[in-house]
Design an enzyme around this catalytic site. Structure first.
Site, PDB file in Angstrom:
ATOM      1  N   GLU A  69       0.849  -1.192   0.000  1.00  0.00           N
ATOM      2  CA  GLU A  69       0.000   0.000   0.000  1.00  0.00           C
ATOM      3  C   GLU A  69       0.884   1.242   0.000  1.00  0.00           C
ATOM      4  O   GLU A  69       1.932   1.264   0.629  1.00  0.00           O
ATOM      5  CB  GLU A  69      -0.878  -0.020   1.255  1.00  0.00           C
ATOM      6  CG  GLU A  69      -1.854   1.099   1.373  1.00  0.00           C
ATOM      7  CD  GLU A  69      -2.787   0.930   2.568  1.00  0.00           C
ATOM      8  OE1 GLU A  69      -3.425   1.931   2.942  1.00  0.00           O
ATOM      9  OE2 GLU A  69      -2.874  -0.177   3.137  1.00  0.00           O
ATOM     10  N   GLU A  73      -2.531  10.217   3.673  1.00  0.00           N
ATOM     11  CA  GLU A  73      -3.607  10.191   4.658  1.00  0.00           C
ATOM     12  C   GLU A  73      -3.622  11.487   5.451  1.00  0.00           C
ATOM     13  O   GLU A  73      -2.577  12.055   5.745  1.00  0.00           O
ATOM     14  CB  GLU A  73      -3.446   9.012   5.614  1.00  0.00           C
ATOM     15  CG  GLU A  73      -3.606   7.669   4.930  1.00  0.00           C
ATOM     16  CD  GLU A  73      -3.386   6.507   5.866  1.00  0.00           C
ATOM     17  OE1 GLU A  73      -4.162   5.546   5.766  1.00  0.00           O
ATOM     18  OE2 GLU A  73      -2.449   6.542   6.682  1.00  0.00           O
TER      19      GLU A  73
END
Length: 175
Positions: A69, A73
């Protein structure tokens, strides 16, 4: 859709017998998986503690050992911070980037570049973080692209406590 583009809204679930989750939201994900490239989104984030807005790629076909991943964020309890993170086979490496502005006040462009030997994160077309690590070469699985808005009561140590007075929360994505 809105005049600015896509809007993902999180709000209280209507009362219903047996409903486990108090809030509903959404995510957008690509059908196609990508390996390497430059990915960017122009976004305006919601305000309020307890909310996570994310733009990322992800694959985990066979459990934690296959998890790959790359993240951008935003934990809204830290309004001027962007987390640049990558996850590789069960290990996570992250870096907090102080933006110097609150991304809920206007649209800004966030991007990341994935090459066979490096990861680079950009804010408003400016390089803000780079990782050159031999382990990046092991990140070889094509990943799907996501944009999401969420909260989780079990993650309040990371996200902060959700502030219901800020409801509804909307993540706007113009491209």
């Amino acid at each position: 859709l809105t005049p600015n583009g896509l809007a993902i809204t999180m709000r209280r679930n209507p009362p219903k017998l047996g409903r486990e989750k108090p809030y509903m939201s959404g995510e957008l994900q690509s059908r196609e998986a990508f390996q390497y490239g430059y990915f960017e989104a122009s976004m305006r984030l919601p305000e309020g503690d307890g909310v996570l807005a994310a733009f990322f790629t992800f694959i985990r076909p066979e459990g934690t050992a296959t998890w790959e991943e790359i993240d951008i964020e935003f934990v809204r309890s830290r309004p001027q911070v962007m987390e640049a993170t990558y996850h590789l086979h069960g290990r996570s490496v992250d870096r907090n980037i102080n933006l110097g502005f609150d991304p809920s006040q206007a649209f800004h462009t966030y991007g990341f570049e994935w090459t066979p030997d490096a990861l680079r994160w950009y804010v408003n077309n400016r390089l803000v973080h780079e990782v050159r690590d031999p382990r990046i070469a092991r990140m070889r699985r094509p990943q799907r692209l996501y944009v999401a808005l969420a909260s989780a009561s079990g993650l309040s140590a990371w996200l902060g406590e959700l502030d219901p007075s800020k409801e509804p929360w909307t993540l706007e994505v113009s491209c």
